[in-house]
Design a protein around this motif. Structure first.
Motif: not given
Length: 499
Positions: A295-303
């Motif tokens: 469970d890790i946060p993801l950079p919205e810009k990369v997504v």
């Protein structure tokens, strides 16, 4: 140089970098030299204008700006390396202090890969489909082969499903003929539903010389998506004749003498295909099982960038197929909202998968040998039908080898996961993935030999970096973009710690 790191979010940081002014001296000297080449001052040749005159006529501020622009990439790269962060994409840089002769400072906000550890993956279990080939699959494959050797004979009757009709089409909108939607002498398989909706129904029942007008939606050209009155005229009707399923057909369609030998060969080939599919499914499900434990946060810009990439790829495919997105959604029986949700979910899973495999490669201290890189390039070249040397030269010339190295590393990381996962088929049988892989490799000895023969040559190209006379640009770009299912993060998703 002093660097402070402020964590804005778990996936974004702000670097504050302070640089003694003396460190800008090489950049200032370079700026004076370049500006000296550009200015024209009476009594001085280009490149020989003294610095004081440049300060007087051009301005010290312009020189400082040139020097700062030149210094920033290297200084930012050093700050990233010293901070030991894994950056993603380009930073937002702001110069916060520039005192001539004293100090220079700037900030850089950038997305980073979140810091985490891949958990233990021993004991994971996945279930894949059975690798079975039944008589029906063999028969279907041979029937498809018979279709390739079918012959056409004229029929003195009306067209039926399965016939081939030679037709003329004329499309009109408001009584005006649409040239790019009209054609003559077009051979069409009745019942294939491969053209304008309503065409098949219009042709059925028409004999040579007869015509029928219907309303349909144009699928290509300037008027794609518009309703038109379409008149189809049948020139001739031909019946498709399939060859008999006997030894004579086996000799015609293959290197075998009997139909039984052909059937057995088809069964073996299908068996290999289903085993390959089984291995691919095992890899995909092994990654899915691992991702469920992380469970890790993801950079919205990369997504968002991954979502955009996928949408652009779909648009290109639809354009090549002469379809609109609305046509595609209708065919898939999805709403635009459902489609967008699916793409977003897939993009997030893809980015997460890339992060996890990258981190696993770091934890397990994996690396890429020249032989592995060469094998990958050779494999891609064979798929694209280009020479390995030519593809390697293009990748080197266009600085795409780092992306290829990242792909190979991720693949090795996933292979490691698969080695520790228990794989069973739907019937409950445990599958020895290594044994299946060795069996399949035994059937591709020629391909492996080709890879070995080209390995030294490709490695040499990597070292030399020579440019080809004609680089296979489109094919090579496809290779760089075509990541395996588990390697879905964008090329920006961290090529190490480089700026």
């Amino acid at each position: 140089m002093k660097t402070d790191v402020e964590e804005l979010t778990p996936t974004r940081v702000k670097l504050t970098v302070e640089v003694p002014f003396d460190e800008l001296k090489p950049n200032l000297d370079k700026a004076y030299k370049e500006i000296s080449q550009q200015v024209r001052i009476k009594g001085f040749r280009p490149g020989k204008v003294p610095a004081p005159l440049i300060d007087k006529y051009v301005g010290r501020g312009a020189v400082l700006q040139e020097a700062v622009n030149d210094a920033l990439p290297e200084l930012y790269g050093r700050a990233v390396e010293e901070s030991e962060i894994f950056v993603l994409g380009q930073p937002d840089v702001e110069v916060t202090e520039l005192e001539d002769g004293t100090q220079f400072a700037f900030t850089a906000e950038v997305d980073i890969r979140p810091k985490f550890e891949v958990p233990d993956y021993d004991g994971l279990e996945v279930v894949v489909e059975d690798a079975e080939v039944d008589d029906e699959q063999v028969a279907e494959t041979i029937d498809n082969l018979r279709e390739r050797f079918a012959s056409l004979t004229g029929a003195e009757r009306a067209a039926e499903d399965g016939d081939f009709a030679t037709i003329d089409l004329v499309a009109r909108i408001d009584g005006e003929e649409i040239e790019d939607a009209s054609t003559t002498g077009y051979s069409y398989e009745v019942g294939s539903n491969s053209a304008i909706e309503g065409l098949d129904e219009a042709i059925v029942g028409l004999a040579a010389g007869e015509d029928k007008t219907f309303t349909g939606t144009l699928v290509g050209g300037e008027h794609a998506g518009e309703e038109a009155e379409i008149t189809v005229t049948v020139q001739s009707v031909k019946v498709k004749n399939l060859p008999d399923l006997d030894d004579e057909f086996a000799q015609l369609a293959s290197e075998f003498d009997t139909i039984d030998e052909l059937r057995e060969d088809v069964r073996v080939r299908l068996g290999r295909q289903v085993k390959l599919q089984q291995l691919s499914e095992a890899r995909d499900k092994a990654l899915e099982a691992l991702l469920e434990k992380v469970d890790i946060p993801l950079p919205e810009k990369v997504v968002d960038e991954e979502i955009d990439r996928r949408n652009q790829q779909l648009e290109q495919q639809l354009q090549m197929a002469g379809m609109t997105k609305d046509d595609y959604l209708k065919e898939e029986e999805k709403t635009a909202e459902e489609f967008d949700t699916e793409v977003a979910d897939a993009a997030r899973l893809a980015v997460k998968g890339g992060f996890v495999l990258d981190q696993l490669a770091v934890q397990e201290e994996l690396n890429v040998e020249n032989e592995e890189l060469s094998e990958y390039v050779v494999s891609q070249a064979m798929q694209m039908g280009v020479q390995p040397q030519q593809l390697a030269e293009y990748l080197t010339q266009n600085n795409q080898l780092p992306a290829i190295v990242s792909e190979v590393l991720r693949s090795k990381a996933l292979n490691l996961v698969v080695e520790h996962v228990t794989v069973k088929d739907e019937s409950g049988n445990e599958i020895d993935v290594d044994a299946v892989q060795r069996e399949l490799n035994g059937e591709t000895v020629q391909a492996e030999d080709a890879a070995e023969d080209a390995a030294d040559e490709t490695a040499a190209v990597q070292a030399e970096g020579g440019a080809p006379e004609e680089a296979p640009e489109e094919a090579a770009e496809a290779a760089a973009e075509e990541a395996p299912a588990e390697e879905a993060a964008d090329e920006q998703d961290g090529k190490g710690k480089d700026a």
